[in-house]
Design an enzyme around this catalytic site. Structure first.
Site, PDB file in Angstrom:
ATOM      1  N   ASP A  47       2.307  -1.410   0.141  1.00 54.61           N
ATOM      2  CA  ASP A  47       1.139  -1.430  -1.132  1.00 54.61           C
ATOM      3  C   ASP A  47      -0.023  -0.832  -0.497  1.00 54.61           C
ATOM      4  O   ASP A  47      -0.931  -0.535  -1.767  1.00 54.61           O
ATOM      5  CB  ASP A  47       1.148  -2.987  -1.761  1.00 54.61           C
ATOM      6  CG  ASP A  47       2.464  -3.280  -2.341  1.00 54.61           C
ATOM      7  OD1 ASP A  47       3.037  -2.556  -2.980  1.00 54.61           O
ATOM      8  OD2 ASP A  47       2.647  -4.485  -2.157  1.00 54.61           O
ATOM      9  N   ASP A  48      -0.198  -0.625   0.647  1.00 54.76           N
ATOM     10  CA  ASP A  48      -1.523   0.064   1.223  1.00 54.76           C
ATOM     11  C   ASP A  48      -1.411   1.418   0.656  1.00 54.76           C
ATOM     12  O   ASP A  48      -0.700   2.396   1.125  1.00 54.76           O
ATOM     13  CB  ASP A  48      -1.506  -0.014   2.571  1.00 54.76           C
ATOM     14  CG  ASP A  48      -3.021   0.365   3.272  1.00 54.76           C
ATOM     15  OD1 ASP A  48      -3.866  -0.569   3.483  1.00 54.76           O
ATOM     16  OD2 ASP A  48      -3.074   1.327   3.534  1.00 54.76           O
ATOM     17  N   TYR A  49      -2.847   1.764   0.048  1.00 58.80           N
ATOM     18  CA  TYR A  49      -2.758   3.175  -0.415  1.00 58.80           C
ATOM     19  C   TYR A  49      -2.825   4.026   0.698  1.00 58.80           C
ATOM     20  O   TYR A  49      -2.190   5.246   0.578  1.00 58.80           O
ATOM     21  CB  TYR A  49      -4.162   3.307  -1.224  1.00 58.80           C
ATOM     22  CG  TYR A  49      -4.330   4.782  -1.758  1.00 58.80           C
ATOM     23  CD1 TYR A  49      -3.790   5.336  -2.560  1.00 58.80           C
ATOM     24  CD2 TYR A  49      -5.273   5.375  -0.818  1.00 58.80           C
ATOM     25  CE1 TYR A  49      -3.936   6.665  -2.980  1.00 58.80           C
ATOM     26  CE2 TYR A  49      -5.732   6.887  -1.212  1.00 58.80           C
ATOM     27  CZ  TYR A  49      -5.191   7.406  -2.237  1.00 58.80           C
ATOM     28  OH  TYR A  49      -5.154   8.742  -2.670  1.00 58.80           O
TER      29      TYR A  49
END
Length: 400
Positions: free
Chosen positions: A350-352
């Site tokens: 979920d880390d951009y």
């Protein structure tokens, strides 16, 4: 002369091969770098084998192998093996190895003891190194003394062995992060795994990431020191959704409220004893104040593990326990696993920055979905932390 058949089939780790005769499976080949190499390995072992659709019992074995490598706890102990050409001692070793269920491991010494030959650990290792029935005879579940990975004869060596264990939810011994240098405590932290081997594993598993690795250079991720999980989580809560400079200022003010702990952060009891107004004056938002109080209450109740305790927990257990704390989500714990505990196999999908780095590395116009990132990331196991670091660096390279 027995006529052998063989086929190749797709699995989560690549294209495997299987050969059979009249009495059962005679050979299982794990993926080589290229499909033609996998086929060549099978034909080298059985030069006269014909590529053909497998009979029903072998097709059932193929289905079981595929399911196991997909992460399902599949029992392959009933697969019929033709061991006519296997030496008697090796046969006994393989029979013991087949009793080890997915997610469990034994040592070479354990296997030797079960054979009634406690001094034969080396001979057990040699027998498993010649195992022709990879996966069906799960030699990857047999470890060296102290839970170390030991050797593995398949393509990729120990990295492949660790990957198989990770798929099954078992792990070889994981050393905690340790200090480099002379032991004074002021040195950088070093990882509890071989970073060089990890980089080479990721490079070999993915050509696109190999190009990023070559462009970035050596793995230079550094771990942050922490005296306790409470201190690390306190700092993480303060830093959420702020720039590094602003967060550092607020965290310094918070530490300054408790001079006896300056530089190390407050204790749970200090947080619980401080008035709301005093904590808010340090710059904490209402949400972060409530999160810190919940963290402190749980720490006082013994719900936050110590550093020693957390070293004995697997990643998902740590995530499950710490995300019970108000204001702490999965991403926060994943950052702790990577940068505080030095865990080797974390992929924060979920880390951009990870998603952006993936788009850069794989020349995609759109950011990947969680499913696509997880699917590709399966190649990088058990060193997804290393792959993640290089994906972050890919974003930096793209800006230059």
């Amino acid at each position: 002369m027995t006529t052998h058949g063989f086929t190749l089939f797709d699995t989560a780790i690549g294209r495997c091969g299987i050969a059979w005769g009249g009495r059962g499976v005679v050979f299982v080949q794990l993926p080589e770098a290229r499909e033609l190499d996998t086929r060549a390995r099978v034909l080298k072992r059985f030069p006269g084998a014909r590529e053909a659709p497998p009979p029903p019992e072998v097709q059932a074995a193929v289905g079981g192998i595929v399911a196991l490598l997909r992460g399902e706890a599949t029992d392959l102990s009933g697969v019929a093996l033709d061991m006519d050409d296997v030496p008697p001692f090796h046969r006994r070793v393989y029979e013991v190895a087949r009793t080890i269920p997915p997610g469990a491991t034994l040592s070479y010494g354990d296997v030797a003891a079960r054979l009634g030959s406690p001094g034969a650990a080396r001979a057990v290792g040699q027998a498993l190194g010649r195992n022709p029935f990879a996966i069906v005879v799960p030699c990857h579940r047999v470890l060296a003394a102290g839970g170390k990975a030991g050797g593995f004869s398949a393509n990729g060596g120990v990295s492949t062995k660790l990957r198989l264990l990770a798929i099954e939810g078992a792990e070889a011994s994981r050393a905690p992060a340790r200090r480099r240098g002379d032991g004074t405590g002021d040195d950088d932290l070093a990882f509890g795994f071989d970073a060089g081997a990890a980089v080479e594993h990721v490079r070999a598993s993915d050509a696109a990431l190999a190009r990023v690795i070559d462009a970035v250079g050596p793995f230079a991720m550094r771990l942050d020191r922490t005296r306790s999980l409470f201190a690390a989580l306190t700092e993480s809560i303060v830093y959420q959704q702020l720039t590094g400079k602003a967060a550092a200022t607020i965290f310094a003010r918070l530490c300054a409220l408790f001079p006896a702990r300056a530089g190390g952060g407050p204790t749970p009891r200090q947080i619980l004893g401080a008035p709301d107004e005093r904590l808010r004056e340090a710059g904490l938002s209402r949400a972060k104040l409530l999160a810190l109080r919940d963290l402190a209450q749980r720490a006082e109740a013994g719900e936050i593990p110590t550093l020693d305790e957390v070293q004995r927990m697997d990643d998902e257990a740590i995530i499950e326990q710490l995300t019970r704390v108000r204001g702490i989500g999965r991403w926060t714990v994943e950052m702790l696993l990577m940068f505080r505990l030095g865990r080797p196999d974390v992929l924060p999908v979920d880390d951009y920055g990870i998603r952006k780095g993936f788009a850069v590395a794989f020349k995609k116009r759109e950011l990947p979905s969680r499913k696509d990132l997880e699917k590709r990331g399966a190649r990088w196991r058990p060193y997804r932390t290393v792959a993640s670091w290089y994906l972050w660096r890919a974003v930096e390279l793209a800006k230059k």
